[in-house]
Scaffold this active site. Structure first.
Site, PDB file in Angstrom:
ATOM      1  N   ARG A  71       2.944 -49.508  -3.757  1.00  0.00           N
ATOM      2  CA  ARG A  71       2.291 -49.732  -5.056  1.00  0.00           C
ATOM      3  C   ARG A  71       1.101 -48.769  -5.166  1.00  0.00           C
ATOM      4  O   ARG A  71       0.313 -48.670  -4.233  1.00  0.00           O
ATOM      5  CB  ARG A  71       1.789 -51.183  -5.199  1.00  0.00           C
ATOM      6  CG  ARG A  71       2.909 -52.211  -5.227  1.00  0.00           C
ATOM      7  CD  ARG A  71       2.401 -53.574  -5.658  1.00  0.00           C
ATOM      8  NE  ARG A  71       2.230 -53.662  -7.105  1.00  0.00           N
ATOM      9  CZ  ARG A  71       1.666 -54.698  -7.717  1.00  0.00           C
ATOM     10  NH1 ARG A  71       1.188 -55.714  -7.014  1.00  0.00           N
ATOM     11  NH2 ARG A  71       1.563 -54.726  -9.030  1.00  0.00           N
TER      12      ARG A  71
ATOM     13  N   ARG B  94       0.716 -60.247  -3.292  1.00  0.00           N
ATOM     14  CA  ARG B  94       0.161 -59.399  -4.350  1.00  0.00           C
ATOM     15  C   ARG B  94      -1.312 -59.725  -4.534  1.00  0.00           C
ATOM     16  O   ARG B  94      -1.826 -60.657  -3.929  1.00  0.00           O
ATOM     17  CB  ARG B  94       0.965 -59.530  -5.665  1.00  0.00           C
ATOM     18  CG  ARG B  94       1.536 -60.866  -5.880  1.00  0.00           C
ATOM     19  CD  ARG B  94       0.912 -61.832  -6.809  1.00  0.00           C
ATOM     20  NE  ARG B  94      -0.185 -61.429  -7.589  1.00  0.00           N
ATOM     21  CZ  ARG B  94      -1.362 -62.016  -7.553  1.00  0.00           C
ATOM     22  NH1 ARG B  94      -1.593 -63.041  -6.730  1.00  0.00           N
ATOM     23  NH2 ARG B  94      -2.335 -61.627  -8.321  1.00  0.00           N
ATOM     24  N   GLY B  95      -1.967 -58.925  -5.401  1.00  0.00           N
ATOM     25  CA  GLY B  95      -3.421 -59.041  -5.534  1.00  0.00           C
ATOM     26  C   GLY B  95      -4.030 -58.049  -4.555  1.00  0.00           C
ATOM     27  O   GLY B  95      -3.649 -58.005  -3.379  1.00  0.00           O
ATOM     28  N   ALA B  96      -4.994 -57.267  -5.071  1.00  0.00           N
ATOM     29  CA  ALA B  96      -5.491 -56.128  -4.291  1.00  0.00           C
ATOM     30  C   ALA B  96      -5.958 -56.493  -2.870  1.00  0.00           C
ATOM     31  O   ALA B  96      -5.500 -55.888  -1.888  1.00  0.00           O
ATOM     32  CB  ALA B  96      -6.593 -55.426  -5.084  1.00  0.00           C
TER      33      ALA B  96
ATOM     34  N   ASP C 225      -8.281 -53.931  -9.519  1.00  0.00           N
ATOM     35  CA  ASP C 225      -7.491 -53.197  -8.513  1.00  0.00           C
ATOM     36  C   ASP C 225      -8.149 -51.904  -8.082  1.00  0.00           C
ATOM     37  O   ASP C 225      -7.874 -51.386  -7.004  1.00  0.00           O
ATOM     38  CB  ASP C 225      -6.095 -52.908  -9.056  1.00  0.00           C
ATOM     39  CG  ASP C 225      -5.254 -54.168  -9.016  1.00  0.00           C
ATOM     40  OD1 ASP C 225      -5.436 -55.013  -9.917  1.00  0.00           O
ATOM     41  OD2 ASP C 225      -4.481 -54.332  -8.065  1.00  0.00           O
TER      42      ASP C 225
ATOM     43  N   ASN D 242      -7.136 -53.188 -13.963  1.00  0.00           N
ATOM     44  CA  ASN D 242      -6.702 -54.540 -13.568  1.00  0.00           C
ATOM     45  C   ASN D 242      -5.405 -54.835 -14.317  1.00  0.00           C
ATOM     46  O   ASN D 242      -4.911 -54.003 -15.089  1.00  0.00           O
ATOM     47  CB  ASN D 242      -7.800 -55.568 -13.885  1.00  0.00           C
ATOM     48  CG  ASN D 242      -7.494 -56.934 -13.280  1.00  0.00           C
ATOM     49  OD1 ASN D 242      -7.157 -57.020 -12.098  1.00  0.00           O
ATOM     50  ND2 ASN D 242      -7.584 -57.988 -14.058  1.00  0.00           N
ATOM     51  N   LYS D 243      -4.866 -56.000 -14.086  1.00  0.00           N
ATOM     52  CA  LYS D 243      -3.581 -56.397 -14.667  1.00  0.00           C
ATOM     53  C   LYS D 243      -3.481 -56.053 -16.147  1.00  0.00           C
ATOM     54  O   LYS D 243      -4.450 -56.232 -16.898  1.00  0.00           O
ATOM     55  CB  LYS D 243      -3.410 -57.904 -14.437  1.00  0.00           C
ATOM     56  CG  LYS D 243      -2.161 -58.526 -15.003  1.00  0.00           C
ATOM     57  CD  LYS D 243      -0.886 -57.831 -14.574  1.00  0.00           C
ATOM     58  CE  LYS D 243      -0.755 -57.634 -13.075  1.00  0.00           C
ATOM     59  NZ  LYS D 243       0.295 -56.647 -12.715  1.00  0.00           N
TER      60      LYS D 243
ATOM     61  N   GLN E 278       1.531 -64.263 -13.707  1.00  0.00           N
ATOM     62  CA  GLN E 278       0.650 -64.656 -12.593  1.00  0.00           C
ATOM     63  C   GLN E 278      -0.351 -65.728 -13.012  1.00  0.00           C
ATOM     64  O   GLN E 278      -0.739 -66.574 -12.210  1.00  0.00           O
ATOM     65  CB  GLN E 278      -0.110 -63.430 -12.050  1.00  0.00           C
ATOM     66  CG  GLN E 278       0.733 -62.423 -11.310  1.00  0.00           C
ATOM     67  CD  GLN E 278       1.217 -61.313 -12.209  1.00  0.00           C
ATOM     68  OE1 GLN E 278       1.416 -61.510 -13.403  1.00  0.00           O
ATOM     69  NE2 GLN E 278       1.439 -60.136 -11.662  1.00  0.00           N
TER      70      GLN E 278
HETATM   71  O1  MRU Z   1       0.409 -57.059 -10.008  1.00  0.00           O
HETATM   72  P1  MRU Z   1      -0.541 -57.972  -9.277  1.00  0.00           P
HETATM   73  O2  MRU Z   1      -0.175 -59.419  -9.401  1.00  0.00           O
HETATM   74  O3  MRU Z   1      -0.765 -57.546  -7.841  1.00  0.00           O
HETATM   75  O4  MRU Z   1      -1.915 -57.775 -10.038  1.00  0.00           O
HETATM   76  C1  MRU Z   1      -3.050 -58.419  -9.543  1.00  0.00           C
HETATM   77  C2  MRU Z   1      -4.269 -58.184 -10.337  1.00  0.00           C
HETATM   78  O5  MRU Z   1      -4.282 -57.458 -11.312  1.00  0.00           O
HETATM   79  C3  MRU Z   1      -5.519 -58.815  -9.825  1.00  0.00           C
HETATM   80  O6  MRU Z   1      -6.376 -59.171 -10.853  1.00  0.00           O
HETATM   81  C4  MRU Z   1      -6.234 -57.806  -8.889  1.00  0.00           C
HETATM   82  O7  MRU Z   1      -5.367 -57.301  -7.925  1.00  0.00           O
HETATM   83  C5  MRU Z   1      -7.413 -58.417  -8.226  1.00  0.00           C
HETATM   84  S1  MRU Z   1      -6.959 -59.653  -7.062  1.00  0.00           S
HETATM   85  C6  MRU Z   1      -8.380 -60.294  -6.420  1.00  0.00           C
END
Ligand code: MRU
Length: 347
Positions: free
Chosen positions: A95, A52-54, A245, A255-256, A204
């Site tokens: 996603r 996970r994470g963009a 994201d 973002n999250k 997270q």
């Molecule tokens: O749902 P996730 O854990 O994939 O969400 C991740 C985030 O919101 C991060 O902040 C974002 O993807 C940037 S990662 C460098």
């Protein structure tokens, strides 16, 4: 025992037939590597947040396309490209919010199409895709390091820094985005203190960010999301750094879930709020944050996933968006590999 920071978040297995990832759903209790070979395994690993994470999703998509290209049976390059496109569409449905997924899939598709147009055979296309996937991963490391250098100009010795979710190494190939300035600050001898919002409902911040940042030897404190206001009020936070994201053309940033609340608090307390992201996260095709598709996730993540027993009534209606949009007016600067951008944002 290796530190979590010494293990690649996403890698191509030696035989080149699988993606190797750290299963992030098991962290911090267990560090376990798993291999993904089929389209369904890759789709599920992204959907379930095992990876996970963009940026890390983008790297996984690149390797995924290469591995699936090796499994396609086709007589002609046209047939091969058709089947490859179907796999790209399938992975893209895992996603919706992080633009890096469709960006990496599109980049892999374009590479295959360009080689086919130049007369390469199917073996040639596969080889070119391997190089492209490796390039996506290598560029990500370089980009994160450069984000770190630019972000470092915004940090001072002695700063307390708040971050939300995980935009760390576990969300990228290396360094992270929001964490890159922190790692560089620490490397260069600044004394900083990183505060991690736990990040309900998937934790997270607690499970991943506090784990990796403290593993680097940085002073780290974990707090519940609803404690951020009190922490800022106490004067211990000098800057907020978060990942992202998708950035819309006007600078609104998804973002999250919870990020926009942190930005509103930061504004209230006069604390600068920085969004760190590779330029591939900027999506000029999306005019504003209102046009960003926000993923809605399963109710069980809120009612029971991280509890030893279910803690909410059976059948209760649950609101569980995975992301929110921070209005551009709340963002002090957007840090990319090319520098620190300040408002007005125009992409
Ligand atoms: O749902 P996730 O854990 O994939 O969400 C991740 C985030 O919101 C991060 O902040 C974002 O993807 C940037 S990662 C460098």
């Amino acid at each position: 025992m290796k530190s979590i920071l010494e293990i690649p978040t996403v890698a191509l297995a030696d035989a080149g037939d699988a993606i190797e990832i750290i299963d992030q759903t098991l962290l911090p209790g267990r560090i376990e590597l798993i291999r993904l070979r089929t389209a369904q395994e890759i789709w599920e690993a992204i959907y379930r947040l095992q990876v996970r994470g963009a940026p890390a999703i983008g790297v996984t998509a690149g390797y995924g396309m290469y591995i699936l290209a090796g499994q396609i049976e086709a007589e002609t390059t046209a047939d091969f490209l058709n089947k490859l496109r179907q796999q790209a569409d399938y992975l893209n449905s895992s996603r919706p919010t992080a633009v890096n997924l469709s960006w990496a899939l599109g980049r892999m598709m374009k590479q295959a199409e360009a080689c086919a147009a130049a007369g390469a055979d199917i073996a040639g296309l596969r080889e070119a895709m391997r190089r492209e996937a490796e390039a996506i991963r290598e560029e990500d490391t370089d980009i994160c390091r450069r984000i770190g250098e630019h972000g470092l100009t915004l940090i001072h010795d002695g700063d307390g820094i708040l971050t939300h979710c995980n935009a760390g190494q576990l969300a990228t190939s290396r360094y992270g985005t929001a964490t890159a300035p922190m790692y560089l600050a620490h490397e260069r001898g600044y004394h900083i203190h990183v505060y991690c919002d736990e990040t309900r409902p998937l934790l997270q911040g607690a499970r991943l960010t506090s784990f990796e940042v403290s593993s680097a030897g940085i002073e780290t404190t974990l707090l519940c999301d609803n404690m951020a206001s009190a922490l800022m009020q106490s004067g211990r936070i000098q800057a907020v750094f978060v990942g992202c994201d998708r950035v819309a053309a006007n600078g609104d940033a998804a973002n999250k879930i919870g990020t926009s609340g942190v930005a509103i608090l930061a504004k209230h307390y006069g604390i600068p709020f920085y969004v760190c992201a590779p330029s591939s996260t900027i999506d000029p095709q999306t005019p504003t944050g209102a046009d960003i598709v926000i993923e809605q996730r399963d109710a069980s993540e809120v009612t029971e996933l991280w509890y030893s027993a279910r803690m909410a009534p059976e059948g209760i209606d649950v609101y569980n968006p995975a992301f929110d949009v921070t209005d551009h007016s709340l963002i002090t600067g957007i840090v990319t590999e090319n520098g620190v951008m300040r408002p007005p944002y125009r992409f």
